[in-house]
Design an enzyme around this catalytic site. Structure first.
Site, PDB file in Angstrom:
ATOM      1  CB  SER A  15     -27.002  23.722 -28.711  1.00 50.74           C
ATOM      2  OG  SER A  15     -28.238  24.370 -28.590  1.00 50.74           O
ATOM      3  CG  ASP A 109     -26.064  31.298 -31.403  1.00 49.29           C
ATOM      4  OD1 ASP A 109     -27.202  31.027 -31.813  1.00 49.29           O
ATOM      5  OD2 ASP A 109     -25.514  30.674 -30.478  1.00 49.29           O
ATOM      6  CG  HIS A 140     -26.781  27.637 -32.091  1.00 48.30           C
ATOM      7  ND1 HIS A 140     -26.492  28.185 -30.861  1.00 48.30           N
ATOM      8  CD2 HIS A 140     -27.327  26.414 -31.827  1.00 48.30           C
ATOM      9  CE1 HIS A 140     -26.860  27.358 -29.900  1.00 48.30           C
ATOM     10  NE2 HIS A 140     -27.353  26.265 -30.465  1.00 48.30           N
TER      11      HIS A 140
END
Length: 198
Positions: A15, A109, A140
């Site tokens: 991320s 995601d 994600h």
């Protein structure tokens, strides 16, 4: 105790951490292996300041937040299109990367358009310096095998849980496959002698 085998270092980021890992690979020559998991290739929200370099961020478009059917924040639209010429200066200058990068993408995601970011980075990188592993149905938060799918969770600063996406079976398979690929990549790039078992 922590041991650094050297001479090169490996970095793994997920991320926002993947954005940081890509920047480290760009500016720190000792980073020879980078694993980027569902990140960006442009600075978002905060500038990058390193020595005499300052990369301005693309502002978040928080007015584009939507809510999922269970009331979680869907942030997938808060990222402006990085291909807009107005954001050229916000690109992490990945063309300077001297090491190798493994991009791990979850195609389901719901936070970032990670596949687009990985492709945009790879287009600007030196030839053969990176590759993309892309997983349909994965969300994600791609973690080590056996980790449960986390499709929504609370994060600091968010008024509601955030949607991460992912479908149970394809996400689990992506975690198993990507883990093997990540370990092989790090062993190859860093010359690790110890093997890691699933």
């Amino acid at each position: 105790p922590l041991q650094v085998r050297g001479p090169g270092l490996g970095v793994v980021g997920v991320s926002k951490g993947a954005e940081v890992a890509l920047a480290m690979a760009t500016f720190l020559p000792q980073v020879v292996a980078t694993v980027w998991i569902n990140g960006t290739a442009y600075l978002h929200g905060n500038p990058l300041v390193y020595k005499d370099v300052r990369i301005p961020p693309i502002p978040y478009c928080t007015e584009h937040v939507t809510f999922t059917e269970v009331g979680a924040l869907d942030n997938s639209r808060i990222f402006a299109d990085p291909r807009d010429p107005a954001y050229r200066a916000s690109a992490i200058p990945v063309e300077k990367i001297r090491g190798k990068v493994l991009f791990v993408v979850g195609e389901a995601d719901r936070s970032f358009n990670s596949k687009l970011f990985a492709q945009l980075a790879l287009e600007r990188m030196p030839p053969q310096s990176g590759r993309i592993l892309s997983y349909p149905g994965a969300g994600h938060l791609i973690e080590p095998p056996g980790s449960p799918l986390c499709s929504n969770s609370s994060i600091r600063g968010a008024p509601r849980p955030v949607a991460w996406g992912g479908e149970l079976e394809p996400h689990a398979k992506a975690q198993e496959d990507s883990w093997r690929e990540i370990v092989q990549f790090l062993e190859l790039q860093l010359g690790l002698t110890a093997t890691m078992k699933l």
